[in-house]
Design a protein around this motif. Structure first.
Motif, PDB file in Angstrom:
ATOM      1  N   PRO A  51       0.822  -1.214   0.000  1.00 46.24           N
ATOM      2  CA  PRO A  51       0.000   0.000   0.000  1.00 46.24           C
ATOM      3  C   PRO A  51       0.854   1.260   0.000  1.00 46.24           C
ATOM      4  CG  PRO A  51       0.172  -0.865   2.210  1.00 46.24           C
ATOM      5  CD  PRO A  51       0.864  -1.858   1.323  1.00 46.24           C
ATOM      6  N   ALA A  52       0.231   2.375  -0.328  1.00 46.63           N
ATOM      7  CA  ALA A  52       0.893   3.673  -0.176  1.00 46.63           C
ATOM      8  C   ALA A  52       1.076   3.953   1.311  1.00 46.63           C
ATOM      9  CB  ALA A  52       0.067   4.763  -0.829  1.00 46.63           C
ATOM     10  N   ARG A  53       2.227   4.484   1.661  1.00 46.95           N
ATOM     11  CA  ARG A  53       2.544   4.697   3.078  1.00 46.95           C
ATOM     12  C   ARG A  53       1.543   5.624   3.759  1.00 46.95           C
ATOM     13  NH1 ARG A  53       5.935   7.275   7.011  1.00 46.95           N
ATOM     14  NH2 ARG A  53       7.442   5.813   7.941  1.00 46.95           N
ATOM     15  N   THR A  54       1.226   6.755   3.122  1.00 44.84           N
ATOM     16  CA  THR A  54       0.325   7.720   3.747  1.00 44.84           C
ATOM     17  C   THR A  54      -1.057   7.130   3.947  1.00 44.84           C
ATOM     18  OG1 THR A  54       1.528   9.618   2.855  1.00 44.84           O
ATOM     19  CG2 THR A  54      -0.758   9.988   3.511  1.00 44.84           C
ATOM     20  N   ALA A  55      -1.578   6.436   2.937  1.00 45.52           N
ATOM     21  CA  ALA A  55      -2.903   5.828   3.061  1.00 45.52           C
ATOM     22  C   ALA A  55      -2.930   4.808   4.198  1.00 45.52           C
ATOM     23  CB  ALA A  55      -3.304   5.177   1.741  1.00 45.52           C
ATOM     24  N   LEU A  56      -1.852   4.039   4.347  1.00 46.41           N
ATOM     25  CA  LEU A  56      -1.789   3.056   5.419  1.00 46.41           C
ATOM     26  C   LEU A  56      -1.827   3.733   6.788  1.00 46.41           C
ATOM     27  CD1 LEU A  56      -1.372  -0.113   5.695  1.00 46.41           C
ATOM     28  CD2 LEU A  56       0.982   0.461   6.288  1.00 46.41           C
ATOM     29  N   LEU A  57      -1.102   4.835   6.926  1.00 50.89           N
ATOM     30  CA  LEU A  57      -1.093   5.543   8.202  1.00 50.89           C
ATOM     31  C   LEU A  57      -2.451   6.178   8.492  1.00 50.89           C
ATOM     32  CD1 LEU A  57       2.437   7.233   8.183  1.00 50.89           C
ATOM     33  CD2 LEU A  57       1.751   5.006   9.108  1.00 50.89           C
TER      34      LEU A  57
END
Length: 266
Positions: A51-57
């Protein structure tokens, strides 16, 4: 109905915690590791399509709070018994709030869906926050998952959407995706507690109805300096609606490190 009283212990402890010296941390020398109670958070990181890092966070930030304010965490009333999750959640929030992140993929990700918790998806990224539990009570579906290896490449998430809180990551403190996920989960809990403590429950209910969206962003040094509450977190909250997460220093960062500044939209 949101069980907002679940947040009461955190409301009272936030100010006390920030009043401690910056490098202070809890004395855990007499603590039995098996009896530590924590909230496990499982990050779905598939090998071929991570996943994209920002979306995961952002998914982690929403999931952590969604579990806390789930109706199953409601206390007993004259009309109804306590929710099935109340005892576990109340005990955790009343003590040392800790989270641990683990990564999963494939069949292991599917297996943890059966454990008590809530899964949130943001932009194709998925995180499941689980009901707090003792380390010794972790089921094999969870204990077999890896804690390390959760790093993801930085991404460019774009402008902050209107009307959502921003969770600013400290520009001077590198953290893995797993560590960052735990920290933004702390941030949404603190924001919710501050809103509840100020009597802004309608704002909190609207946030809940939208699914607790937030924007996780890496702060620039200037932004961090401008928003940092310094030695006066109470004024920072009243004037700018900024709360901060200060880490106990058990993993990755030094005790007392401010990892996230959480900014409620004006």
């Amino acid at each position: 109905m949101l069980p907002l009283s679940v947040l009461d212990p955190l409301v009272s402890r936030y100010a006390q915690w920030l009043a401690l010296p910056g490098e202070a941390t809890a004395d855990t020398s007499d603590e039995d590791p098996d009896n530590v109670v924590l909230m496990p958070m499982v990050l779905r990181i598939e090998r071929r399509e991570p996943p994209a890092r920002t979306a995961l966070l952002e998914a982690a930030a929403a999931a952590a709070l969604a579990v806390c304010l789930d109706e199953r965490c409601a206390p007993a009333t004259e009309e109804d018994p306590a929710g099935e999750w109340h005892e576990a959640m109340h005990g955790w929030i009343s003590g040392r709030i800790r989270k641990v992140t683990r990564r999963a993929r494939g069949a292991h990700w599917e297996a943890v869906q059966a454990l008590p918790g809530i899964t949130v998806e943001v932009g194709g990224a998925e995180v499941r926050a689980l009901l707090p539990m003792r380390v010794a009570d972790m089921p094999k579906e969870l204990s077999r998952l890896q804690i390390s290896g959760s790093e993801l490449e930085p991404d460019e998430p774009g402008p902050v959407p209107d009307g959502v809180p921003v969770l600013w990551l400290n520009p001077d403190v590198p953290m893995s995706a797993g560590k960052s996920a735990a920290q933004v989960g702390h941030a949404t809990m603190i924001l919710a507690a501050q809103l509840h403590g100020e009597g802004l429950d309608e704002d909190l209910r609207r946030w809940a109805s939208d699914g607790y969206p937030s924007a996780v962003r890496q702060a620039s040094p200037d932004t961090w300096a401008d928003l940092h509450p310094g030695d006066d977190p109470e004024t920072a909250w009243r004037k700018s609606r900024v709360a901060m997460v200060r880490d106990a220093g058990f993993t990755e960062v030094d005790p007392g490190t401010v990892t996230v500044l959480a900014q409620w939209p004006s």
